[in-house]
Motif scaffolding. Structure first.
Motif, PDB file in Angstrom:
ATOM      1  N   LYS A   1     -31.099 -33.114  36.784  1.00  0.00           N
ATOM      2  CA  LYS A   1     -31.580 -33.664  37.623  1.00  0.00           C
ATOM      3  C   LYS A   1     -31.035 -33.099  39.292  1.00  0.00           C
ATOM      4  O   LYS A   1     -31.958 -33.113  40.346  1.00  0.00           O
TER       5      LYS A   1
ATOM      6  N   ALA B   1     -31.972 -29.927  39.742  1.00  0.00           N
ATOM      7  CA  ALA B   1     -33.194 -29.793  40.240  1.00  0.00           C
ATOM      8  C   ALA B   1     -33.709 -29.623  41.530  1.00  0.00           C
ATOM      9  O   ALA B   1     -34.199 -29.219  42.504  1.00  0.00           O
TER      10      ALA B   1
ATOM     11  N   LEU C   1     -33.773 -37.316  46.461  1.00  0.00           N
ATOM     12  CA  LEU C   1     -34.910 -37.792  46.056  1.00  0.00           C
ATOM     13  C   LEU C   1     -35.124 -39.040  46.511  1.00  0.00           C
ATOM     14  O   LEU C   1     -36.353 -39.541  45.741  1.00  0.00           O
TER      15      LEU C   1
ATOM     16  N   THR D   1     -37.646 -31.949  39.828  1.00  0.00           N
ATOM     17  CA  THR D   1     -37.307 -32.764  38.962  1.00  0.00           C
ATOM     18  C   THR D   1     -38.270 -33.354  38.081  1.00  0.00           C
ATOM     19  O   THR D   1     -37.465 -33.642  36.470  1.00  0.00           O
TER      20      THR D   1
ATOM     21  N   ARG E   1     -37.407 -32.542  33.820  1.00  0.00           N
ATOM     22  CA  ARG E   1     -37.588 -33.790  32.305  1.00  0.00           C
ATOM     23  C   ARG E   1     -38.216 -33.147  31.470  1.00  0.00           C
ATOM     24  O   ARG E   1     -38.170 -33.553  30.655  1.00  0.00           O
TER      25      ARG E   1
END
Length: 226
Positions: free
Chosen positions: A25, A28, A52, A82, A86
């Motif tokens: 995360k 990213a 975020l 993000t 994933r």
């Protein structure tokens, strides 16, 4: 008591994405910052959490402005990065459903209990998870954070849970989560909650707690007063 509808959180409840300190995360976020000519090394982890959206709308707005970034643009870019990250972790097999997650979802669905997923992750990430693991047929509704403005309604705000309640329609509802924001959101939405312990910090304010999802079916379906 028995419950007529079940709403799940995603990360830490259905999906084990909390691996390796969530480095995927933050990598990213770093990519998004670099794209906007901001050196990631100059932004603390708390600052990245703010960008975020993990600390809410106002924190994202404040931190973005301090970095000279348009908050809407940087949050949208981070959400895209993000979500892409994933997808990469899923394809590599680094993210998996927790043991019994699929079995529990199918079991509840077979018992005609409407199900939903409400997450603070970007909505595209929620959709990706459901489709990747072929769970879409079991959930009547799902929602994540849809855009920058929607950060105002992220958990612990009850709005997304209220949307799920409106879609599922069958009261009483229960929310299955693993964090303080999950349990507070359930309380704010006037519904019971399950804390999935997962070895995390002790939480308060839940109706009952479980070690894993396998314990949920009987607790949800069977009347505990008997």
């Amino acid at each position: 008591m028995a419950y007529s509808s079940v709403i799940f959180d995603m990360d830490g409840v259905l999906l084990n994405s909390l691996v390796d300190g969530e480095k995927w995360k933050y990598r990213a976020v770093d990519r998004a910052l670099k794209e906007k000519d901001v050196e990631p090394e100059n932004v603390s982890r708390d600052g990245k959490d703010a960008i975020l959206g993990d600390k809410g709308y106002k924190a994202c707005l404040k931190k973005s402005s301090k970095l000279g970034l348009d908050p809407r643009e940087i949050w949208s870019l981070v959400a895209q990065e993000t979500t892409n990250a994933r997808g990469e972790e899923l394809r590599k097999g680094n993210f998996e459903l927790y043991p019994e997650a699929e079995k529990v979802v199918k079991n509840l669905h077979q018992k005609d209990i409407p199900l939903a997923v409400i997450s603070n992750a970007p909505e595209a990430a929620v959709k990706m998870m459901i489709e990747y693991f072929e769970l879409k047929q079991y959930f009547k509704f799902f929602a994540g954070v849809r855009n920058f403005e929607d950060l105002r309604d992220r958990k612990p705000h009850p709005n997304h849970l209220e949307l799920a309640k409106a879609e599922l329609k069958r009261d009483p509802f229960i929310y299955v989560g693993d964090s303080d924001s999950d349990l507070k959101a359930a309380e704010n939405a006037r519904m019971d909650s399950v804390w999935v312990k997962r070895g995390g910090e002790v939480q308060n304010g839940h109706t009952f707690e479980v070690e894993g999802l396998g314990e949920i079916v009987n607790r949800v379906v069977e009347d505990q007063s008997e």
